[in-house]
Structures are given as structure tokens and as C-alpha cells.
Design a protein around this motif. Structure first.
Motif, short mmCIF file in Angstrom:
data_model
loop_
_atom_site.label_atom_id
_atom_site.label_comp_id
_atom_site.label_asym_id
_atom_site.label_seq_id
_atom_site.Cartn_x
_atom_site.Cartn_y
_atom_site.Cartn_z
N VAL A 27 0.84 -1.20 0.00
CA VAL A 27 0.00 0.00 0.00
C VAL A 27 0.88 1.25 0.00
O VAL A 27 0.59 2.23 -0.69
CB VAL A 27 -0.94 0.00 1.23
CG1 VAL A 27 -1.70 1.31 1.33
CG2 VAL A 27 -1.92 -1.15 1.13
N MET A 79 2.21 3.61 6.75
CA MET A 79 1.12 3.43 5.78
C MET A 79 0.03 4.48 5.99
O MET A 79 -0.47 5.07 5.02
CB MET A 79 0.52 2.03 5.92
CG MET A 79 -0.59 1.75 4.94
SD MET A 79 -1.45 0.22 5.25
CE MET A 79 -2.60 0.73 6.53
N LEU A 100 -1.17 7.26 3.32
CA LEU A 100 -2.57 7.36 2.88
C LEU A 100 -3.09 8.78 3.03
O LEU A 100 -3.91 9.24 2.24
CB LEU A 100 -3.45 6.40 3.69
CG LEU A 100 -3.39 4.94 3.28
CD1 LEU A 100 -4.16 4.09 4.27
CD2 LEU A 100 -3.96 4.76 1.89
N LEU A 130 -9.43 6.56 6.50
CA LEU A 130 -8.19 6.19 5.84
C LEU A 130 -8.44 5.25 4.66
O LEU A 130 -7.91 5.44 3.57
CB LEU A 130 -7.25 5.51 6.84
CG LEU A 130 -6.69 6.41 7.94
CD1 LEU A 130 -6.07 5.57 9.04
CD2 LEU A 130 -5.65 7.36 7.36
N ARG A 145 -9.85 6.01 1.01
CA ARG A 145 -9.01 6.73 0.05
C ARG A 145 -8.56 5.83 -1.09
O ARG A 145 -8.07 6.31 -2.11
CB ARG A 145 -7.79 7.30 0.77
CG ARG A 145 -8.18 8.42 1.71
CD ARG A 145 -7.07 8.87 2.59
NE ARG A 145 -7.37 10.20 3.09
CZ ARG A 145 -6.79 11.30 2.62
NH1 ARG A 145 -5.86 11.23 1.71
NH2 ARG A 145 -7.14 12.47 3.09
N ARG A 146 -8.66 4.52 -0.91
CA ARG A 146 -8.30 3.59 -1.99
C ARG A 146 -9.46 2.64 -2.24
O ARG A 146 -10.30 2.43 -1.37
CB ARG A 146 -7.06 2.77 -1.60
CG ARG A 146 -5.84 3.59 -1.29
CD ARG A 146 -5.27 4.28 -2.50
NE ARG A 146 -4.63 3.37 -3.43
CZ ARG A 146 -3.36 2.99 -3.32
NH1 ARG A 146 -2.61 3.42 -2.35
NH2 ARG A 146 -2.84 2.18 -4.21
N ILE A 151 -5.68 -2.41 3.18
CA ILE A 151 -5.53 -1.34 4.17
C ILE A 151 -6.27 -1.70 5.46
O ILE A 151 -5.71 -1.57 6.56
CB ILE A 151 -6.05 0.00 3.60
CG1 ILE A 151 -5.13 0.49 2.49
CG2 ILE A 151 -6.14 1.06 4.70
CD1 ILE A 151 -5.71 1.61 1.66
#
Lengths: 295, 313
Positions: free
Chosen positions: A239, A279, A283, B101, B104-105, B113
Motif C-alpha cells: 500500500v 502506511m 494514505l 483512511l 481513500r483507496r 488497508i
């Protein structure tokens, strides 16, 4: 030699070395994940189990067939890759038309089966694997003591990582691979055997995981659960780096290992969590990852 | 067949009757375990089934609910329902942070994540002074409901747990059938289109994630009171995987699927743990995973619905 920031240099460099070694494993594993993801569009959740299988193949080979380390270094990845190819041909293949999340779930189930079977047969406690004779001992570098085997891990994984990078970026086969990542239908229309390419790619990614497992066998205990916790950390690394770039995966892996090592020196309480914290920061600051492209 | 609008009411009534009578036939502690996991899986399904988000970190919310409730009931001596409320709020807050968080993806990254964040929480619980490390929090008092009704007795505890489950389940049912739920389904089906229609997709996803986390926390809080124990098992990634399996086996995106899936998996675990196959539990769960993904993607309830539609309509 004087102390740096109140830390004896032996401790500092020692932890940085351990960090680099862990970073080498992160690099090998995240590289494999990235290659598989590039062409198959799935996250290979059995990557950790396949890393464990590599270590076990080496251990079993030595224990029951007297296969030495150097032979195992080639043979174990080949065997595990063959097993991976079997899984791809018989199971994964059926899911390419479905939502990509099913690939993740399938490989997760496979990881449970593999790990569970090995826990049943060998228990959770680790088996020791001796460092090969030619790599025992170490060198005194003046500022620190470098055990030969640890140096070997770093060199070997760097060679494999950059060899892979060269193969993908600079050879014809690699060009096929990159083209297949961009547009598999068009590739197939040009007469290239895409299903075969997919199978080989999966096999190669799995082989990288198994190779990391063999390299890890002499310094960590060979245990059925050695792969799963490592894999979650590698997911965080992936990630952070983003899976778009081969070189990016390698560099992020090494960097994260180094950061983890340094955290062990300066704030040991956070050493198991620092990669996850990085991470989170990534992000927040750069959601696509260090080397990723915004979708 | 009864017309569609009447059908659920009759069904709900029958099920409620069965749930009230169940402890006459089945050991209440087992039933409570099933209800806790059914709520946990239903909360997870709200995300995967109705928004299309695969969270691989829901164990973190289950464990946070359990630990906070356990800590409050052990150390502060509050009455049981307050302990559960605080545990649920803590999990909800954590869910908000995770959600912020993770959204976001997309897709596979989202799963990775949430898994990594849950692992972070796992390590924090290993190190935190109040969680009791490897031993966990033991001997959490069941206490008195509203300071009045003792929950020591398994039967009164069961009806309390049943009430909590019905509250959680009804909340999910309402959410799914509300205009908010319709937008969630639109996001699941086609996110770019939902955006182009002017919906703030991230806001919807975040709210759904927070709600799902809160309900998972409620399940964890309740579970810690039932078993008087909060441990690292609940925070481990295996638990995150188990809830995926329960939902998948029962039927993703169906209201009752997660309940059926949870009951099946919990029964299976209980049954296997006593028999000679005890050390094969993980392998068997893995096999069910593989079979579900390859051949049984609609799950038990999904297949039944398909069968009914084909033969009775």
C-alpha cells in the motif's frame, strides 16, 4: 568509535543490518505480489503460505532426502512454483471473469488450508535449519560484525530483485508481460498465448515467495505460521509503495525494513507497528502510494 | 406463495417466536454465541453486501468493543448496559478513523488497508497495559442490567442478548431499505454513475463503514459480557477472515445470509472442537472458503432465494 545520539554504533548498524534483511524479504515478497497483481489483477493471499512452503521444502529436503542448501535454493522454489501453477490452472483460472475480490478470497481460503495442514503435521513451534557451512562465520567490518549468511541474504535478494526488474523492463518476455498488464485482449489478438503467460507469471511470483522462504529458513525458525504475519506487513508495504512500479516495490521494501530496524534502536516499543503507521501517513499525504499512479 | 409484502412480517414473527423458545431446546450460552456472531456478520455484510466494500479488518472492531466494555465493567463498576454502550462507541470511533483512511483507496487496496490497520490495532492490544496481554481480560462481571436485573443467570442473559441482536438487526434492515441504503446499493453497482448523479460517495461509504464498525463493536461488547472474557483471539486476522466466511457461506447481500452463515460456522466449530477433527478446523474452514468462492457464490440463503424464485414465481 564514538556514540551516535547516545547509541553505540555496533547496536545501530546491527539493527540496520537486521532491518535491511527484513527489507530484502519485504522486497522479494512485494515484488512477487506486484507482478502477479499486474497481470492477474488479484492479490495473492496465499503468498505468505507459499513463502512458508519454500522454507519447509528446504527443511524437509534436508531432513529426509539430504538435499543441501544450495540445491534447495533452486529446487524448493521450482517445486512450490509447480504447486502454484497447479492451483492457477485448476482453481484461480475459473475466477478471472468474476469480481477481483473473489481471487483474494479464494487465495485466502487456500492459505488457510495450507497453513492449517502444516500446523496439524508439524505444530506451531519452529524447526531449526542450519546455516550452510560455506556461509558460516562472519567478517569484522571495523564498525560492526557482519555474519556472512546475513550478508548473503542481502546480496542474493538484491540480485534476484534487480534481475527480475531487468527481465521485465529490458527483455522481450518482459515486454510481453508489460503489454499484457496494459491490455491482455489486444495481446491475444496479436497471437500471443496470454493464458500461458498468466500461468508462468503466477508461477514466477510464487517462486519468488518460496525463494524468500528458503533464504529465511536458516535465520528464522521454519514454522507453519511464519508467513501469515509477514504477509500482512508486506500488504502494508505494498500500500505504501503502490503496485504500479517494479522498482518501486523493491525500493519500498528495503526502505521499510530499514525504517523498522532504526525504530528498534530509537523507540523499540513501536518497532512492530511503525510500518503500519507509515502506511497511515502515506494514505493521508499521498493516497496512491509512493510510486503509484492516481487511478 | 403469500404475496411479497405480507411475507416478511409472517417470517419475522415466526423467527421471533422460535428465538424466544429456543433456550428451551438448546444450551443458551451456545445460542448467545451464535447471536453475537450473527450480529457481527450482519454488520460486516452491510459493507460487503450493500456497498461492495470488502473489509478484512473487522476483528479490530469486535475486539475494541470487547476490551473497552471489559475494562469499564471490571474497573469502573458501571452497570452492564453502560459498559456495552461505551464499548460500542469506542468501536464506532475507531471505525470512523479506519473508514477515513481506507476509503481513500478502492477494491483490493481497501481490503489490504483494513487488514493492515487491524493488525496495527492487534499489536496495540498486545502492548497496551489494560488488555492483559496474552491472557486477555478475564472474569468480566456480567453485572446488573440498569443496575436492577441480574444477568448471572444464563436465561436472563440470553433474552438481553436477543434484545441487542434484534436492535442491531432491525437497524441494519432499516438502513438497507432506507433512501440512504438505496444510495449505498447504487455505489455498489456503479460508483462512477453514483458520483455523476451528484452523490458524495465518500461520505456515504464513510457513514456505512462507521455504522458497520459500531455494530461489530456492539457484537464484541456483548460477547465479552456473555463469556466474561475479552482476548486477543478476537483481534486476530483469523477472526476477520471468519466473518468473511460466515457472510459468504450464508449469502452476501442477503439480510438473513450472515445469520445463517454465523450459525453454521459456529455450530461447525463447536462440533469439530469436540471430535477427532479438532486440529483440522482451520483446514475445513479454508475448504469451505474455496468451495463457496468456486461453486457457491450466492451462499445458502442466496441459493434458497434463487430456488424459490425459479419454482414459485
Amino acid at each position: 568509535m564514538t556514540e551516535l545520539l547516545g547509541i553505540p554504533p555496533q547496536v545501530l548498524f546491527g539493527q540496520m543490518l537486521i532491518g535491511l534483511i527484513n527489507g530484502s524479504f519485504y522486497a522479494l515478497l512485494s515484488l512477487g505480489l506486484a507482478i502477479i497483481f499486474g497481470l492477474l489483477n488479484i492479490i495473492n493471499f496465499s503468498h505468505g503460505a507459499q513463502y512458508m512452503l519454500g522454507a519447509f521444502a528446504a527443511w524437509l529436503g534436508l531432513q529426509y532426502f539430504g538435499v543441501n542448501y544450495w540445491v534447495a535454493l533452486v529446487l524448493a522454489p521450482v517445486c512450490v512454483a509447480a504447486f502454484g501453477i497447479l492451483l492457477e490452472r485448476t482453481l484461480l483460472r475459473r475466477l478471472y471473469r468474476e469480481d477481483h475480490l473473489y481471487g483474494l478470497l479464494l487465495t485466502f481460503g487456500l492459505a488457510l488450508i495450507i497453513e492449517g495442514s502444516f500446523v496439524h503435521w508439524f505444530g506451531v513451534s519452529g524447526q531449526p535449519y542450519a546455516v550452510p557451512e560455506s556461509l558460516q562465520g562472519g567478517q569484522n567490518l571495523g564498525f560492526m560484525f557482519l555474519p556472512t549468511y546475513r550478508g548473503w541474504i542481502i546480496v542474493a535478494s538484491l540480485v534476484v530483485c534487480f534481475g527480475t526488474w531487468y527481465m521485465i523492463e529490458r527483455t522481450r518476455l518482459g515486454a510481453y508481460l508489460r503489454a499484457g498488464t496494459e491490455n491482455p485482449q489486444l495481446m491475444q489478438a496479436f497471437g500471443i498465448n496470454v493464458p500461458l503467460l498468466i500461468t508462468l507469471t503466477y508461477g514466477y511470483g510464487v517462486a519468488l515467495a518460496a525463494l524468500a522462504g528458503v533464504l529465511a529458513a536458516p535465520i528464522y525458525q521454519v514454522s507453519p505460521v511464519m508467513g501469515s504475519n509477514l504477509l500482512i506487513t508486506v500488504f502494508a508495504v505494498v500500500v505504501i509503495g503502490g503496485m504500479g512500479s517494479i522498482l518501486g516495490s523493491i525500493l519500498t521494501g528495503l526502505l521499510m525494513g530499514l525504517i523498522e530496524g532504526l525504530t528498534k534502536v530509537f523507540y523499540p516499543e513501536a518497532s512492530s507497528t511503525v510500518i503500519f503507521l507509515v502506511m497511515i501517513i502515506i494514505l493521508l499525504v499521498r493516497p496512491a502510494g509512493l510510486f503509484g499512479k492516481e487511478a | 406463495m403469500i404475496s411479497k409484502s405480507d411475507n416478511p412480517k409472517v417470517l419475522y414473527g415466526v423467527l421471533l417466536g422460535l428465538a424466544i423458545l429456543a433456550p428451551l431446546a438448546i444450551y443458551p450460552v451456545f445460542l448467545m454465541k451464535v447471536l453475537c456472531f450473527a450480529l457481527f456478520a450482519s454488520a460486516f455484510n452491510l459493507l460487503l453486501g450493500y456497498v461492495g466494500l470488502l473489509s478484512f479488518g473487522h476483528a479490530a472492531f469486535l475486539a475494541t468493543g470487547g476490551y473497552i466494555t471489559g475494562h469499564i465493567l471490571t474497573q469502573w463498576g458501571l452497570s452492564t448496559e453502560l459498559g456495552i454502550i461505551f464499548g460500542t462507541l469506542a468501536a464506532t470511533a475507531l471505525g470512523y478513523i479506519f473508514g477515513k483512511l481506507a476509503i481513500r483507496r478502492q477494491g483490493i487496496y481497501f481490503a489490504m488497508i483494513t487488514l493492515a490497520l487491524a493488525q496495527l490495532v492487534f499489536f496495540l492490544f498486545v502492548q497496551a497495559p489494560f488488555t492483559g496481554g496474552e491472557n486477555g481480560l478475564q472474569g468480566i462481571p456480567r453485572g446488573n442490567l440498569f443496575g436492577l436485573i441480574s444477568l448471572q443467570d444464563n436465561l436472563s442473559m440470553y433474552y438481553f442478548v436477543l434484545a441487542i441482536f434484534i436492535f442491531g438487526f432491525a437497524l441494519i434492515q432499516r438502513t438497507i431499505h432506507s433512501p440512504f441504503g438505496q444510495v449505498l446499493k447504487a455505489i455498489r453497482e456503479n460508483e462512477p454513475r453514483a458520483i455523476s448523479l451528484g452523490y458524495d460517495v465518500d461520505k456515504y461509504k464513510l457513514l456505512a463503514f462507521t455504522l458497520s464498525a459500531g455494530l461489530a463493536g456492539l457484537a464484541g461488547s456483548t460477547k465479552s459480557v456473555v463469556f466474561q472474557l475479552a482476548s486477543l483471539t478476537d483481534a486476530h486476522w483469523h477472526m476477520s477472515g471468519e466473518v468473511v466466511l460466515m457472510t459468504l457461506l450464508g449469502g452476501v447481500g442477503t439480510l438473513f445470509g450472515p445469520v445463517v452463515g454465523a450459525a453454521t460456522v459456529v455450530s461447525l466449530q463447536n462440533y469439530l472442537a469436540q471430535g477427532p477433527l479438532g486440529s483440522w478446523v482451520t483446514v475445513i474452514l479454508g475448504l469451505i472458503f474455496v468451495i463457496c468462492v468456486l461453486a457457491f457464490r450466492s451462499g445458502i440463503v442466496g441459493e434458497i432465494q434463487k430456488f424459490m424464485r425459479k419454482n414459485f414465481e
